[in-house]
Design a protein around this motif. Structure first.
Motif, PDB file in Angstrom:
ATOM      1  N   TRP A  91       0.841  -1.192   0.000  1.00 43.54           N
ATOM      2  CA  TRP A  91       0.000   0.000   0.000  1.00 43.54           C
ATOM      3  C   TRP A  91       0.879   1.247   0.000  1.00 43.54           C
ATOM      4  O   TRP A  91       2.043   1.205   0.364  1.00 43.54           O
ATOM      5  CB  TRP A  91      -0.920  -0.001   1.216  1.00 43.54           C
ATOM      6  N   ASN A 120      -0.588   0.074  -4.156  1.00 44.18           N
ATOM      7  CA  ASN A 120      -2.011   0.300  -3.972  1.00 44.18           C
ATOM      8  C   ASN A 120      -2.238   1.633  -3.270  1.00 44.18           C
ATOM      9  O   ASN A 120      -1.970   1.785  -2.081  1.00 44.18           O
ATOM     10  CB  ASN A 120      -2.632  -0.835  -3.156  1.00 44.18           C
ATOM     11  N   PRO A 174      -4.679   4.852  -1.845  1.00 46.89           N
ATOM     12  CA  PRO A 174      -5.785   4.719  -0.891  1.00 46.89           C
ATOM     13  C   PRO A 174      -7.082   4.155  -1.442  1.00 46.89           C
ATOM     14  O   PRO A 174      -7.748   3.375  -0.751  1.00 46.89           O
ATOM     15  CB  PRO A 174      -5.968   6.163  -0.395  1.00 46.89           C
ATOM     16  N   TRP A 215      -6.808   0.386  -1.320  1.00 45.57           N
ATOM     17  CA  TRP A 215      -6.285  -0.279  -0.122  1.00 45.57           C
ATOM     18  C   TRP A 215      -7.032  -1.572   0.196  1.00 45.57           C
ATOM     19  O   TRP A 215      -6.470  -2.478   0.803  1.00 45.57           O
ATOM     20  CB  TRP A 215      -6.345   0.663   1.075  1.00 45.57           C
ATOM     21  N   CYS A 222      -9.896  -2.843   4.747  1.00 46.65           N
ATOM     22  CA  CYS A 222      -9.971  -1.429   4.368  1.00 46.65           C
ATOM     23  C   CYS A 222     -11.261  -1.092   3.634  1.00 46.65           C
ATOM     24  O   CYS A 222     -11.536   0.088   3.391  1.00 46.65           O
ATOM     25  CB  CYS A 222      -8.758  -1.047   3.523  1.00 46.65           C
ATOM     26  N   THR A 237      -4.311   3.077   8.413  1.00 49.18           N
ATOM     27  CA  THR A 237      -3.425   2.461   7.425  1.00 49.18           C
ATOM     28  C   THR A 237      -3.734   0.971   7.380  1.00 49.18           C
ATOM     29  O   THR A 237      -4.260   0.409   8.353  1.00 49.18           O
ATOM     30  CB  THR A 237      -1.932   2.651   7.786  1.00 49.18           C
ATOM     31  N   PRO A 238      -3.466   0.303   6.260  1.00 51.41           N
ATOM     32  CA  PRO A 238      -3.673  -1.146   6.204  1.00 51.41           C
ATOM     33  C   PRO A 238      -2.902  -1.864   7.299  1.00 51.41           C
ATOM     34  O   PRO A 238      -1.773  -1.452   7.600  1.00 51.41           O
ATOM     35  CB  PRO A 238      -3.116  -1.523   4.808  1.00 51.41           C
ATOM     36  N   ARG A 248      -4.824   9.480   4.853  1.00 50.51           N
ATOM     37  CA  ARG A 248      -5.867   8.764   4.139  1.00 50.51           C
ATOM     38  C   ARG A 248      -7.076   9.689   3.972  1.00 50.51           C
ATOM     39  O   ARG A 248      -7.424  10.427   4.903  1.00 50.51           O
ATOM     40  CB  ARG A 248      -6.285   7.519   4.936  1.00 50.51           C
TER      41      ARG A 248
END
Length: 342
Positions: free
Chosen positions: A58, A71, A73, A76, A83, A261-262, A303
């Motif tokens: 990501w 990837n 946002p 994600w 996500c 975040t992932p 994000r």
């Protein structure tokens, strides 16, 4: 300010520029071409689209390019299916729609004044500092005591809009997250399996005409960690020096959401404080000097806001109660004929 919708740079790749980018797509097939030609063109378009939309790790939108496939946002959920959940963070807080909750009492901050000298690291996505887990928070309608684990920041470009959460559409220059987990857990991975296992305190920053001297240890350290995986010893700091005074932390918003975040795990109790932290323009600019892994400037590390999907956002009553008490005292003083000292 409202955040513009993110678009993948390679989507509109047909160009008349002499220097073609790696994402330049062939012109659409003419109706006169044979079926075989159309099939070839379609295959080329498909392969180029796969190449340019990216896969794998990501990244933030500012990192995305055809040279750096990742990837962004809006994709994600391909990096981690969480996500695409219904309780994602960050969000835009519409203040007139928040619900007042008298149970959102002031927090109790234990050992926040104690200093420590842990390393500060450029982890490729942000600046992060591990925190000794003897620093705890309780109260504020939290279900139990939570211990601090780390803090990190999100920012824009050269001091521009960069906070993750927004208030009535306004995006602040930067946002601080102090991450906590329930006191009895040994690590964040275990805590994230609990729907209320993590509590994050969020603080906004505003531009100031003068430097915030309490932030000098962090600002000075940034010069030594410009590159990804760079780390250095941080001069002695405390969590209390990074945030507003405790008496100014009674006004805040609360909702349930996720990591920003992932893997975007939906296990976070979010608290966002109203009173911002001042930093000078020069201090804000220092964060844009950091580098992503590919050497690009580490900017736009936030994000976009996510749909609320029916969730409720609550607000504390502390600031309102304080204002009402002040007005009452002024009214009594005026009625009694007392004058205010010059």
């Amino acid at each position: 300010m409202l955040i513009d919708k993110y678009e993948t740079p390679c989507k509109n790749a047909i160009t008349s520029e002499k220097n073609e980018s790696p994402c330049r797509f062939p012109a659409p097939a003419s109706p006169r071409r044979s079926n075989m030609q159309q099939l070839i063109v379609s295959a080329l378009l498909a392969s180029l689209w796969t190449l340019c939309t990216g896969s794998g790790d990501w990244c933030y939108q500012t990192q995305f390019s055809c040279a750096h496939q990742c990837n962004a946002p809006e994709k994600w959920n391909q990096a981690n299916s969480n996500c695409g959940g219904k309780s994602q963070s960050p969000i835009n807080i519409v203040t007139r729609k928040t619900l007042k909750d008298e149970r959102l009492t002031p927090f109790k901050f234990d050992n926040y004044q104690q200093t420590f000298s842990n390393p500060i690291k450029n982890n490729g996505h942000s600046v992060q500092v591990a925190v000794p887990q003897t620093r705890t928070i309780s109260g504020g309608q939290l279900p139990t005591t939570y211990k601090a684990v780390q803090f990190h920041l999100h920012w824009g470009t050269n001091g521009g809009p960069g906070s993750e959460h927004t208030i009535d559409g306004e995006q602040y220059p930067m946002e601080l997250h102090i991450v906590h987990m329930k006191q009895h857990y040994a690590d964040l991975t275990t805590a994230l399996a609990d729907p209320e296992g993590v509590a994050v305190l969020g603080f906004f920053y505003e531009r100031s005409n003068s430097a915030n001297k309490k932030y000098e240890p962090i600002i000075n350290a940034l010069k030594s960690i410009k590159n990804t995986n760079g780390n250095t010893s941080l001069s002695s700091i405390s969590l209390s020096q990074l945030i507003p005074a405790e008496q100014n932390l009674t006004s805040y918003y609360r909702y349930k959401g996720s990591l920003t975040t992932p893997g975007c795990t939906e296990a976070v109790i979010w608290t966002l404080f109203e009173n911002p932290i001042p930093l000078s323009m020069e201090q804000l600019l220092a964060f844009s000097e950091l580098k992503f892994q590919d050497g690009k400037s580490m900017v736009g590390t936030f994000r976009p806001v996510q749909p609320l999907n029916g969730r409720k956002v609550y607000r504390s009553g502390g600031a309102v109660m304080l204002a009402s008490s002040t007005l009452l005292m002024l009214a009594i003083t005026t009625a009694l004929g007392f004058s205010q000292p010059n």
